[in-house]
Design an enzyme around this catalytic site. Structure first.
Site, PDB file in Angstrom:
ATOM      1  NE  ARG A 282       7.774  -5.877   4.410  1.00 26.86           N
ATOM      2  CZ  ARG A 282       7.646  -4.974   3.431  1.00 26.86           C
ATOM      3  NH1 ARG A 282       8.611  -4.842   2.525  1.00 26.86           N
ATOM      4  NH2 ARG A 282       6.590  -4.197   3.375  1.00 26.86           N
TER       5      ARG A 282
ATOM      6  CD  GLU B 137      14.036  -3.567   7.019  1.00 23.05           C
ATOM      7  OE1 GLU B 137      13.260  -2.604   7.117  1.00 23.05           O
ATOM      8  OE2 GLU B 137      14.023  -4.344   6.056  1.00 23.05           O
TER       9      GLU B 137
ATOM     10  CG  HIS C 223      12.878  -1.378   3.517  1.00 21.37           C
ATOM     11  ND1 HIS C 223      12.249  -2.233   4.393  1.00 21.37           N
ATOM     12  CD2 HIS C 223      12.054  -1.277   2.439  1.00 21.37           C
ATOM     13  CE1 HIS C 223      11.082  -2.625   3.875  1.00 21.37           C
ATOM     14  NE2 HIS C 223      10.955  -2.063   2.687  1.00 21.37           N
TER      15      HIS C 223
ATOM     16  CB  ALA D  38      13.269  -1.507  -3.224  1.00 17.54           C
TER      17      ALA D  38
ATOM     18  CB  ILE E 169       7.596  -5.920  -7.784  1.00 21.70           C
ATOM     19  CG1 ILE E 169       6.762  -4.758  -7.204  1.00 21.70           C
ATOM     20  CG2 ILE E 169       9.084  -5.572  -7.760  1.00 21.70           C
ATOM     21  CD1 ILE E 169       6.960  -4.523  -5.712  1.00 21.70           C
TER      22      ILE E 169
HETATM   23  C1  8YV Z   1       7.877   1.029   1.574  1.00 19.35           C
HETATM   24  C2  8YV Z   1       7.851  -1.451   1.028  1.00 19.35           C
HETATM   25  O1  8YV Z   1       8.832   2.014   1.554  1.00 19.35           O
HETATM   26  O2  8YV Z   1       5.825  -0.992  -0.056  1.00 19.35           O
HETATM   27  C3  8YV Z   1       6.473  -1.784   0.602  1.00 19.35           C
HETATM   28  O3  8YV Z   1       6.022  -2.902   0.924  1.00 19.35           O
HETATM   29  O4  8YV Z   1       8.531  -2.246   1.545  1.00 19.35           O
HETATM   30  C4  8YV Z   1       8.428  -0.108   0.789  1.00 19.35           C
HETATM   31  O5  8YV Z   1       8.273   0.189  -0.552  1.00 19.35           O
HETATM   32  C5  8YV Z   1       7.461   0.777   2.946  1.00 19.35           C
HETATM   33  O6  8YV Z   1       6.488  -0.213   3.045  1.00 19.35           O
HETATM   34  C6  8YV Z   1       6.965   2.046   3.628  1.00 19.35           C
HETATM   35  O7  8YV Z   1       6.020   1.797   4.615  1.00 19.35           O
END
Ligand code: 8YV
Length: 332
Positions: free
Chosen positions: A241, A270, A288, A290, A160
């Site tokens: 996070r 959260e 949350h 993204a 990413i």
């Molecule tokens: C998800 C995220 O929506 O992939 C990850 O690590 O933080 C998010 O993209 C989330 O984990 C859903 O469980």
């Protein structure tokens, strides 16, 4: 007599048409409403299960699997898996999988958008307009910071982070990164990013973006000392996070004007957000989301379903789930 079909638990409502693929092989216990499962409820759901599909909302550790003698696989819908005690699960012979790659571009898009929104004060400006405060145009109202020509600092240069760097190239940004391991030269060249140490990254960035995995070891990595290194004109964006940032120290810096703005998609508690952050104008707050394009969220569920089917010994990849987390890595 036919053998009983394996049972799987699906912890949250996902996409029914995709989750239905599990029914070819398994008896499925699917949660119908969004749930904040208590730890005991997760343990109970896993007790009779052979496999489970879980999300970041569902912490699973040694305590939750202690009585789950049949459990062989946990497929996390998400690339980050700090909700799972991976080493403890693996010690019990449970295969753990995640969903990398399918969310890279969507998440990078969002990280870039959040950084731009913070720098250009987009949500603050909209609130101001909707509040009826735009009573005459003023040359000097809501002035923000430029993205083009500025220095981007990326902390965590995985898939990413590299996606964000590629977008930043189109904006003519100078790119710095810091990572646990320096990337191969050809990847640095492709991303047009230079490796610097942690201190330099925060001292030089006009816009810093956090894209690194979270673990107990890097909790509050971005503390008052790191924030004090940043330029008062800089922005900080977090799509990783929430626990990475000491939110109280961030609120202090934003309130005192020691940092221009922040963009936060993730929070330590959260879905609760520190009331001091909620009260500040110079922070863009999102819940949350993204990875939250429809296509990508569907792709994540589909990949997690494939992983679970394979981990439980069915389908074309039987016994070889594509995204098994390597053994004995520490939980992130
Ligand atoms: C998800 C995220 O929506 O992939 C990850 O690590 O933080 C998010 O993209 C989330 O984990 C859903 O469980």
């Amino acid at each position: 007599m036919t053998a009983a079909r394996p049972r799987v638990w699906v912890s949250q409502p996902l996409f029914d048409d995709i989750v239905a693929r599990l029914e070819t092989h398994f008896d499925v216990d699917a949660t119908r409403e969004v749930a904040d499962h208590a730890p005991e409820r997760i343990a109970e759901a896993l007790r009779e299960a052979d496999g489970a599909l879980v999300t970041l909302n569902d912490p699973v550790g040694a305590a939750q699997v202690a009585a789950a003698s049949r459990l062989r696989a946990i497929a996390n819908v998400g690339v980050g898996y700090n909700n799972l005690e991976v080493a403890a699960l693996q010690a019990q012979g449970i295969v753990v999988t995640n969903t990398p790659d399918v969310l890279t571009e969507t998440t990078a898009d969002f990280g870039f958008a959040l950084m731009m929104a913070a720098a250009r004060r987009i949500t603050e400006a909209e609130r101001w307009l909707r509040d009826g405060q735009w009573r005459g145009w003023s040359f000097k109202s809501l002035l923000g910071a430029d993205i083009h020509g500025s220095t981007l600092g990326i902390l965590g240069m995985g898939r990413i982070g590299q996606g964000i760097a590629k977008r930043a190239a189109g904006f003519g940004m100078r790119m710095l990164y810091h990572n646990r391991h320096r990337l191969p030269e050809e990847v640095e060249r492709e991303c047009r990013a230079s490796y610097v140490d942690y201190e330099t990254l925060f001292a030089q960035a006009d816009h810093a973006v956090l894209v690194l995995p979270y673990s107990a070891q890097n909790r509050h990595l971005i503390d008052a000392a790191t924030l004090a290194r940043m330029k008062p004109t800089a922005t900080l964006t977090n799509i990783a996070r929430g626990g990475l940032i000491d939110e109280a120290a961030l609120a202090d810096a934003l309130a005192a004007g020691r940092l221009a703005a922040a963009g936060l998609d993730v929070f330590e508690g959260e879905p609760n957000v520190d009331p001091r952050l909620l009260a500040l104008d110079n922070v863009v707050l999102t819940p949350h989301i993204a990875s939250g394009s429809l296509a990508t969220r569907r792709a994540m569920v589909s990949l997690a379903v494939d992983n679970l089917i394979a981990a439980l010994g069915f389908g074309p990849d039987a016994g070889k789930p594509r995204n098994a987390i390597p053994h004995a890595v520490l939980p992130r």
